[in-house]
Write a protein that holds these residues in place. Structure first.
Motif, PDB file in Angstrom:
ATOM      1  N   ALA A 107      -1.399  21.325  -2.023  1.00  0.00           N
ATOM      2  CA  ALA A 107      -0.928  20.421  -3.076  1.00  0.00           C
ATOM      3  C   ALA A 107      -0.984  21.101  -4.448  1.00  0.00           C
ATOM      4  CB  ALA A 107      -1.764  19.143  -3.078  1.00  0.00           C
ATOM      5  N   ARG A 119      -5.531  20.849   2.400  1.00  0.00           N
ATOM      6  CA  ARG A 119      -4.511  19.963   1.823  1.00  0.00           C
ATOM      7  C   ARG A 119      -4.505  20.068   0.294  1.00  0.00           C
ATOM      8  NH1 ARG A 119      -6.640  16.651   5.946  1.00  0.00           N
ATOM      9  NH2 ARG A 119      -7.884  15.405   4.469  1.00  0.00           N
ATOM     10  N   ASN A 120      -5.675  20.114  -0.292  1.00  0.00           N
ATOM     11  CA  ASN A 120      -5.759  20.261  -1.745  1.00  0.00           C
ATOM     12  C   ASN A 120      -5.174  21.594  -2.219  1.00  0.00           C
ATOM     13  OD1 ASN A 120      -6.944  17.776  -2.188  1.00  0.00           O
ATOM     14  ND2 ASN A 120      -9.039  18.560  -2.109  1.00  0.00           N
ATOM     15  N   GLN A 122      -1.602  14.955   6.498  1.00  0.00           N
ATOM     16  CA  GLN A 122      -2.192  13.682   6.111  1.00  0.00           C
ATOM     17  C   GLN A 122      -2.115  12.666   7.252  1.00  0.00           C
ATOM     18  OE1 GLN A 122      -3.652  13.289   3.021  1.00  0.00           O
ATOM     19  NE2 GLN A 122      -4.462  11.369   3.875  1.00  0.00           N
ATOM     20  N   ARG A 136       6.533  22.297   1.728  1.00  0.00           N
ATOM     21  CA  ARG A 136       5.111  22.062   1.472  1.00  0.00           C
ATOM     22  C   ARG A 136       4.774  20.573   1.526  1.00  0.00           C
ATOM     23  NH1 ARG A 136       5.309  27.150  -0.663  1.00  0.00           N
ATOM     24  NH2 ARG A 136       3.335  28.262  -0.776  1.00  0.00           N
ATOM     25  N   GLN A 137       5.681  19.761   0.989  1.00  0.00           N
ATOM     26  CA  GLN A 137       5.433  18.326   1.035  1.00  0.00           C
ATOM     27  C   GLN A 137       5.503  17.806   2.473  1.00  0.00           C
ATOM     28  OE1 GLN A 137       4.443  16.327  -1.597  1.00  0.00           O
ATOM     29  NE2 GLN A 137       3.991  15.014   0.170  1.00  0.00           N
ATOM     30  N   ASN A 148      -6.219  22.047   9.329  1.00  0.00           N
ATOM     31  CA  ASN A 148      -6.100  20.801   8.582  1.00  0.00           C
ATOM     32  C   ASN A 148      -7.476  20.358   8.087  1.00  0.00           C
ATOM     33  OD1 ASN A 148      -5.159  18.422   7.509  1.00  0.00           O
ATOM     34  ND2 ASN A 148      -4.870  17.385   9.470  1.00  0.00           N
ATOM     35  N   LEU A 172       2.289  18.777   4.094  1.00  0.00           N
ATOM     36  CA  LEU A 172       1.221  17.886   3.635  1.00  0.00           C
ATOM     37  C   LEU A 172       1.300  16.522   4.316  1.00  0.00           C
ATOM     38  CD1 LEU A 172       1.042  18.620  -0.196  1.00  0.00           C
ATOM     39  CD2 LEU A 172      -0.803  18.940   1.460  1.00  0.00           C
ATOM     40  N   GLU A 193      -5.117  13.509   9.516  1.00  0.00           N
ATOM     41  CA  GLU A 193      -6.171  14.058   8.664  1.00  0.00           C
ATOM     42  C   GLU A 193      -7.518  14.222   9.371  1.00  0.00           C
ATOM     43  OE1 GLU A 193      -7.417  11.594   5.421  1.00  0.00           O
ATOM     44  OE2 GLU A 193      -6.651   9.782   6.372  1.00  0.00           O
TER      45      GLU A 193
END
Length: 244
Positions: A212, A208-209, A82, A74-75, A203, A78, A85
């Motif tokens: 996270a 993304r939130n 990012q 997941r990281q 994306n 992300l 973005e």
């Protein structure tokens, strides 16, 4: 005549005392036997609990490894999102997209032996107070650790899944679901999961939130599982001494 009466009285007293002693001895033997059988039953139950805890320990170890792969994926997802973005989609390996979104692990532990020990009423006969309190509370510890995973699943369903349904073809994401799950939980969660092509991952700030938020719950779950594992290991060590 008087001496004869005294003799009979003394004889009666001796016989009565012998009878009382025999009865007391019989009670003592019965109590000893009952205690011996009770201890034997307790040891058998504790041995079953020990085997059960060892099995649960293996499950927790695997769950920690699985959560480690999921949170890392997941990281990584992300980070890729990012880095791009401003793009509506980001191209990532299909396996990373799956690991970063699809898995929803929950630990399915067994407590049959522990429940049987509690129901038997022999828990109080355990001499070690630390072991006694540890066994009484370990089930609640499992439930607390599972709560974090369930929160992660809820966050995924509420936040990430609606965005994926709107922007992506989930059939492509889940087409290798069964194979990936088997690989994820095999070889101590170290099995290589093949990429099998790429996936266009939606994306956006909301996406993304959502990832996270889900990942933060899984990270917390991993910490809780690690604490749980330490407590299980301590209980196993104490149980091994208790049943020797």
């Amino acid at each position: 005549m008087r001496e004869q009466k005294v003799f009979k009285w003394k004889r009666l007293l001796v016989e009565s005392s012998a009878i009382v002693a025999s009865i007391l001895m019989a009670f003592a033997i019965d109590a000893w036997w009952d205690n011996r059988e009770s201890q034997k039953s307790l040891n058998m139950e504790l041995t079953s609990v020990l085997d059960e805890l060892r099995e649960n320990q293996a499950l927790v170890e695997l769950e920690i490894a699985v959560l480690g792969r999921i949170t890392l994926a997941r990281q990584s997802l992300l980070d890729a999102m990012q880095a791009s973005e401003k793009d509506a989609y980001v191209t990532v390996p299909a396996s990373l997209a799956w690991l970063g979104t699809a898995p929803s692990p929950t630990l399915d532990a067994s407590f049959g032996a522990l429940d049987a020990l509690v129901s038997s009423g022999r828990m109080a006969k355990i001499d070690d107070p630390v072991l006694r309190s540890g066994l009484a509370g370990i089930k609640s510890e499992f439930e607390d650790a599972l709560d974090e995973e369930l929160e992660a699943r809820s966050a995924y369903k509420a936040l990430a899944l609606p965005l994926l349904i709107e922007k992506s073809d989930l059939r492509a994401l889940y087409q290798d679901d069964v194979e990936y799950i088997e690989l994820l939980y095999s070889s101590g969660a170290k099995a290589e999961i093949p990429a099998k092509g790429s996936f266009e991952y939606p994306n956006s700030k909301a996406m993304r939130n959502a990832i996270a938020e889900t990942n933060s719950w899984y990270l917390t779950a991993r910490v809780e599982m690690s604490i749980l594992l330490s407590d299980i290991e301590a209980l196993v060590a104490r149980l091994e001494k208790e049943v020797q």
